[in-house]
Design a protein around this motif. Structure first.
Motif, short mmCIF file in Angstrom:
data_model
loop_
_atom_site.label_atom_id
_atom_site.label_comp_id
_atom_site.label_asym_id
_atom_site.label_seq_id
_atom_site.Cartn_x
_atom_site.Cartn_y
_atom_site.Cartn_z
N ASP A 106 -9.54 -13.94 39.99
CA ASP A 106 -9.46 -14.61 38.69
C ASP A 106 -10.23 -13.76 37.69
OD1 ASP A 106 -8.01 -16.95 39.38
OD2 ASP A 106 -9.81 -17.80 40.28
N LEU A 107 -9.58 -13.36 36.61
CA LEU A 107 -10.24 -12.57 35.57
C LEU A 107 -11.13 -13.52 34.76
CD1 LEU A 107 -10.65 -9.91 34.10
CD2 LEU A 107 -8.59 -10.40 32.75
N THR A 108 -12.44 -13.41 34.97
CA THR A 108 -13.36 -14.37 34.37
C THR A 108 -13.71 -14.06 32.93
OG1 THR A 108 -15.18 -13.09 35.35
CG2 THR A 108 -14.44 -15.05 36.53
N GLY A 109 -13.54 -12.83 32.50
CA GLY A 109 -13.89 -12.51 31.13
C GLY A 109 -13.96 -11.02 30.90
N VAL A 110 -14.15 -10.64 29.63
CA VAL A 110 -14.18 -9.25 29.20
C VAL A 110 -15.41 -9.02 28.33
CG1 VAL A 110 -12.97 -7.46 27.90
CG2 VAL A 110 -11.66 -9.12 29.23
N TRP A 111 -16.07 -7.91 28.56
CA TRP A 111 -17.13 -7.46 27.66
C TRP A 111 -16.85 -6.02 27.29
CZ3 TRP A 111 -20.37 -3.26 27.77
CH2 TRP A 111 -21.39 -3.23 26.81
N GLY A 112 -17.11 -5.67 26.04
CA GLY A 112 -16.95 -4.29 25.59
C GLY A 112 -17.94 -3.96 24.51
N ARG A 113 -18.11 -2.68 24.30
CA ARG A 113 -19.04 -2.24 23.26
C ARG A 113 -18.48 -2.50 21.87
NH1 ARG A 113 -19.98 3.82 25.05
NH2 ARG A 113 -17.80 3.58 25.65
N ARG A 114 -17.18 -2.76 21.78
CA ARG A 114 -16.55 -3.15 20.51
C ARG A 114 -16.12 -4.62 20.64
NH1 ARG A 114 -11.67 -0.33 19.83
NH2 ARG A 114 -11.61 -0.01 22.09
N PRO A 115 -16.89 -5.54 20.07
CA PRO A 115 -16.61 -6.97 20.25
C PRO A 115 -15.20 -7.38 19.84
CG PRO A 115 -18.78 -6.66 19.28
CD PRO A 115 -18.12 -5.31 19.28
N GLU A 116 -14.67 -6.78 18.76
CA GLU A 116 -13.34 -7.16 18.31
C GLU A 116 -12.29 -6.77 19.35
OE1 GLU A 116 -15.40 -5.13 16.74
OE2 GLU A 116 -16.10 -6.24 14.97
N ALA A 117 -12.44 -5.58 19.93
CA ALA A 117 -11.49 -5.15 20.96
C ALA A 117 -11.60 -6.02 22.20
CB ALA A 117 -11.74 -3.68 21.31
#
Length: 295
Positions: free
Chosen positions: A30-41
């Motif tokens: 289950d893909l629980t979430g995404v984090w990135g250095r560019r919040p909008e992306a």
């Protein structure tokens, strides 16, 4: 057993085109979430797959059983060590780092935490190439081998979307070098001696001595002429010559890597392409870099 809750760190082209779709559709995750250095992306990618976006990477780790990384190696290494310390299993990209020290710290963090790890070397997980490699491992009696990867990465009509500052600065040695080593080491054994020399542009030539007594070579480039691009792997030995069959990149490879991580988590058996193997690859590439600098 329960599905593996897996978070994604990264929002670039590989995360968007490869990692996120594979994690979202895999039957055991289950893909629980995404984090990135560019919040909008990160928000855009999370919305595309109906999952959460995280502004704090440690909160993503806390919400996940495992974390997949699709970021540059020197960003990946410290973040993955933090994820391991939080108890998360690791799906890592190659190379795991570009210094032995950073790779070693990551491997030690995973060992301390007792988490499973898989490093995504494409050729080790693509069905055609992985099956061929297993056959050569079983055959034995190899005298020498070679693994050449000539990429025309920066041709005028190339896929510039997958370019990045770290690839431009580190070149073929660090980008496609891990792929070459991931094929040579399982068949010929660990590397005991490294010789390296520069070719045109970012091209690097390696000569390797293996603990089995065999030798091998590798030619690595991202800047070959378009008509000179290509991949070749072969082994020569007592039983003849084995040549890697033609293959095409597909989404199957990343799915097989996820399979490997799920299996390692459930069985407690380390995967052959775990972070310790990733560390060894980093050590060999760093040694090659030292040899080039000493010339």
């Amino acid at each position: 057993m329960n599905r593996l809750r897996i978070g994604l760190v990264g929002t670039g082209p590989w995360a968007t085109a490869t990692h996120a779709p594979a994690l979202a559709k895999h039957p055991d995750t289950d893909l629980t979430g995404v984090w990135g250095r560019r919040p909008e992306a990160a928000a855009t990618l999370a919305a595309a797959h109906g999952t959460a976006v995280y502004e704090d990477v440690d909160e993503l780790f806390a919400a996940s059983d495992a974390v997949a990384f699709a970021v540059p190696p020197d960003v990946q290494a410290p973040l993955a060590a933090r994820a391991a310390a939080a108890g998360c299993h690791l799906l890592l990209d190659k190379p795991v780092a570009t210094t032995p020290e950073a790779a070693r710290q990551l491997a030690q963090a995973a060992e301390r935490a007792g988490v499973a790890s898989v490093v995504f070397f494409t050729l080790r997980f693509a069905p055609v190439t992985s099956a061929w490699l297993a056959e050569q491992q079983g055959t034995g009696g190899w005298f020498t081998g070679r693994a050449d990867w000539f990429g025309a990465f920066y041709k005028p009509d190339g896929d510039a979307a997958f370019s990045s500052p770290w690839r431009e600065s580190r070149g073929g040695l660090w980008d496609v070098g891990p792929h070459a080593l991931s094929m040579l080491l399982p068949v010929l054994g660990d590397v005991s001696e490294v010789t390296a020399a520069r070719g045109p542009r970012d091209t690097v030539h390696l000569i390797l001595r293996h603990t089995s007594g065999a030798s091998s070579t590798a030619a690595l480039s991202l800047t070959a002429p378009e008509k000179g691009a290509g991949l070749a792997v072969e082994f020569r030995g007592e039983h003849g010559i084995a040549v890697l069959p033609a293959w095409e990149k597909s989404d199957e490879a990343i799915g097989t890597a996820v399979d490997g991580l799920v299996s390692a988590v459930r069985t407690g058996t380390a995967h052959p392409c775990d972070v310790r193997f990733g560390l060894r690859v980093t050590e060999i590439l760093a040694r090659a870099e030292e040899r080039i600098a000493s010339v």
